[in-house]
Design a protein around this motif. Sequence first.
Motif, PDB file in Angstrom:
ATOM      1  N   CYS A  33       5.476  16.923  17.237  1.00 40.14           N
ATOM      2  CA  CYS A  33       4.653  17.627  17.497  1.00 40.14           C
ATOM      3  C   CYS A  33       4.925  19.391  17.471  1.00 40.14           C
ATOM      4  O   CYS A  33       3.914  20.063  17.338  1.00 40.14           O
ATOM      5  N   ALA A  34       6.019  19.623  17.373  1.00 39.61           N
ATOM      6  CA  ALA A  34       6.461  21.000  16.844  1.00 39.61           C
ATOM      7  C   ALA A  34       5.731  21.856  17.782  1.00 39.61           C
ATOM      8  O   ALA A  34       5.247  23.015  16.896  1.00 39.61           O
ATOM      9  N   GLY A  35       5.695  21.978  18.876  1.00 39.32           N
ATOM     10  CA  GLY A  35       5.118  23.122  19.536  1.00 39.32           C
ATOM     11  C   GLY A  35       3.505  22.899  19.801  1.00 39.32           C
ATOM     12  O   GLY A  35       3.040  23.897  20.160  1.00 39.32           O
ATOM     13  N   ASP A  36       2.917  22.031  19.111  1.00 36.45           N
ATOM     14  CA  ASP A  36       1.341  21.906  19.012  1.00 36.45           C
ATOM     15  C   ASP A  36       0.984  21.241  20.484  1.00 36.45           C
ATOM     16  O   ASP A  36       0.992  20.025  20.555  1.00 36.45           O
ATOM     17  N   ASP A  37       0.599  21.951  21.582  1.00 35.76           N
ATOM     18  CA  ASP A  37       0.668  21.148  22.971  1.00 35.76           C
ATOM     19  C   ASP A  37      -0.437  20.283  22.834  1.00 35.76           C
ATOM     20  O   ASP A  37      -0.634  19.221  23.644  1.00 35.76           O
ATOM     21  N   VAL A  43      -1.250  12.516  22.050  1.00 38.88           N
ATOM     22  CA  VAL A  43      -0.373  11.326  21.668  1.00 38.88           C
ATOM     23  C   VAL A  43       0.102  10.876  23.093  1.00 38.88           C
ATOM     24  O   VAL A  43      -0.022   9.494  23.201  1.00 38.88           O
ATOM     25  N   GLU A  44       0.483  11.703  23.963  1.00 36.91           N
ATOM     26  CA  GLU A  44       1.193  11.370  25.261  1.00 36.91           C
ATOM     27  C   GLU A  44      -0.134  10.448  25.983  1.00 36.91           C
ATOM     28  O   GLU A  44       0.296   9.356  26.661  1.00 36.91           O
ATOM     29  N   SER A  45      -1.367  10.878  26.070  1.00 40.22           N
ATOM     30  CA  SER A  45      -2.606  10.262  26.413  1.00 40.22           C
ATOM     31  C   SER A  45      -2.753   8.847  25.831  1.00 40.22           C
ATOM     32  O   SER A  45      -2.655   7.950  26.663  1.00 40.22           O
ATOM     33  N   MET A  46      -2.316   8.796  24.625  1.00 40.84           N
ATOM     34  CA  MET A  46      -2.696   7.269  24.019  1.00 40.84           C
ATOM     35  C   MET A  46      -1.479   6.410  24.502  1.00 40.84           C
ATOM     36  O   MET A  46      -1.635   5.378  24.731  1.00 40.84           O
ATOM     37  N   MET A  47      -0.309   7.021  24.438  1.00 41.55           N
ATOM     38  CA  MET A  47       0.977   6.186  24.985  1.00 41.55           C
ATOM     39  C   MET A  47       0.714   5.739  26.438  1.00 41.55           C
ATOM     40  O   MET A  47       0.981   4.554  26.804  1.00 41.55           O
ATOM     41  N   LEU A  48       0.399   6.644  27.288  1.00 42.54           N
ATOM     42  CA  LEU A  48       0.093   6.150  28.769  1.00 42.54           C
ATOM     43  C   LEU A  48      -1.078   4.939  28.623  1.00 42.54           C
ATOM     44  O   LEU A  48      -0.762   4.266  29.494  1.00 42.54           O
TER      45      LEU A  48
END
Length: 70
Positions: A33-37, A43-48
């Motif tokens: 993600c290289a700093g792209d919050d 991505v983290e939302s999909m992982m959750l």
Amino acid sequence: MMTPERWNQIKGIFQAALEYDPGQQTVFLDEACAGDDELRREVESMMLADKETNLIDQPISQMVTIPATG
């Protein structure tokens, strides 16, 4: 509105992250993600959601499709 290119980027990182052990996913996401919050949040939302879905039924990673453009 999310572009198909952005969606492909999110989906690609999400699917790649699933290949890592949970302890290594954070390190992978830091690089991918290289700093792209915003990208990281998506991505983290999909992982959750995938983890929660795994407890119930079919994982979201098996249901992900690219939205139609138009």
